[in-house]
Enzyme design. Structure first.
Site, mmCIF file in Angstrom:
data_model
loop_
_atom_site.group_PDB
_atom_site.id
_atom_site.type_symbol
_atom_site.label_atom_id
_atom_site.label_comp_id
_atom_site.label_asym_id
_atom_site.label_seq_id
_atom_site.Cartn_x
_atom_site.Cartn_y
_atom_site.Cartn_z
ATOM 1 N N LYS A 10 -49.434 115.277 -6.710
ATOM 2 C CA LYS A 10 -48.782 114.788 -5.485
ATOM 3 C C LYS A 10 -47.470 115.525 -5.166
ATOM 4 C CE LYS A 10 -50.768 110.140 -5.833
ATOM 5 N NZ LYS A 10 -50.481 108.695 -5.729
ATOM 6 N N TYR A 50 -56.777 107.601 2.194
ATOM 7 C CA TYR A 50 -56.252 106.297 1.750
ATOM 8 C C TYR A 50 -56.678 105.139 2.657
ATOM 9 C CZ TYR A 50 -53.412 108.353 -1.969
ATOM 10 O OH TYR A 50 -52.985 108.987 -3.113
ATOM 11 N N ASN A 113 -45.860 108.811 -7.703
ATOM 12 C CA ASN A 113 -46.328 108.708 -9.097
ATOM 13 C C ASN A 113 -47.114 109.931 -9.574
ATOM 14 O OD1 ASN A 113 -48.600 108.211 -7.638
ATOM 15 N ND2 ASN A 113 -49.125 106.272 -8.608
ATOM 16 N N HIS A 116 -52.991 111.439 -8.550
ATOM 17 C CA HIS A 116 -54.047 110.487 -8.181
ATOM 18 C C HIS A 116 -55.291 110.851 -8.967
ATOM 19 C CE1 HIS A 116 -57.031 108.260 -5.836
ATOM 20 N NE2 HIS A 116 -57.768 109.359 -5.944
ATOM 21 N N GLU A 127 -64.515 111.402 -2.699
ATOM 22 C CA GLU A 127 -63.214 112.073 -2.620
ATOM 23 C C GLU A 127 -63.366 113.593 -2.779
ATOM 24 O OE1 GLU A 127 -60.664 108.207 -4.239
ATOM 25 O OE2 GLU A 127 -60.733 110.014 -5.468
#
Ligand code: CMP
Length: 139
Positions: A10, A50, A113, A116, A127
């Site tokens: 990320k 998302y 964070n 993913h 995905e």
């Protein structure tokens, strides 16, 4: 059972130049990076990715964050790759992540964070297909 999972490094991690360090944890855990691309996610891509969180209060913030800097999208392959990668990532909230996990080592907060990973083999397929074709994946 050899399977594949989808991973994103990320913006908080790419900003801090941590791609190699995250990849080292992935590889040391026995997972193989069989496809990888650095992209700037568009708002449309982030919103679609998302979609399941669209009703959550943090959705807008999440989309904004995921489009704020480059990300690295990846396909990881290995024995029980979905569950294995979730172990390697650690808990969503870095404050609860186990020692040695990517989020314990590098994540800044529950939102930012660092990584993913897919939560099931079925979602992994969906995905992966959003960002890669079969020809991109060299196992
Ligand atoms: P990820 O595994 O990418 O899937 C959904 C993401 O939503 C999650 O990681 C976090 O980055 C983000 N997220 C989950 N809970 C919160 C929260 N309470 N506040 C902000 N972001 C969150």
């Amino acid at each position: 059972m050899t399977e594949r999972t989808f991973s994103i490094i990320k913006p908080d991690a790419t900003r801090r130049n941590l791609t190699g360090k995250v990849n080292a944890v992935i590889e040391d855990a026995g997972l193989r990076i069989v496809a990888q691309r650095r992209i700037k996610m568009t708002e449309a891509q982030a919103k679609k990715f998302y979609e399941v969180h669209a009703e959550r209060p943090f959705y807008g913030e999440l989309v904004e964050f995921m489009t704020s800097a480059p990300v690295v999208v990846q396909v990881l392959e290995g024995d029980n790759a979905v569950a294995r990668y979730r172990e390697v990532m650690g808990a969503t909230n870095p404050a609860q992540a186990a020692d040695g996990t990517i989020r314990k080592l590098y994540a800044e907060s529950v939102g930012e964070n660092s990584v993913h990973g897919s939560d099931s083999a079925e979602n992994a397929k969906i995905e992966i297909a959003q960002f890669f074709t079969d020809a991109d994946i060299v196992g």
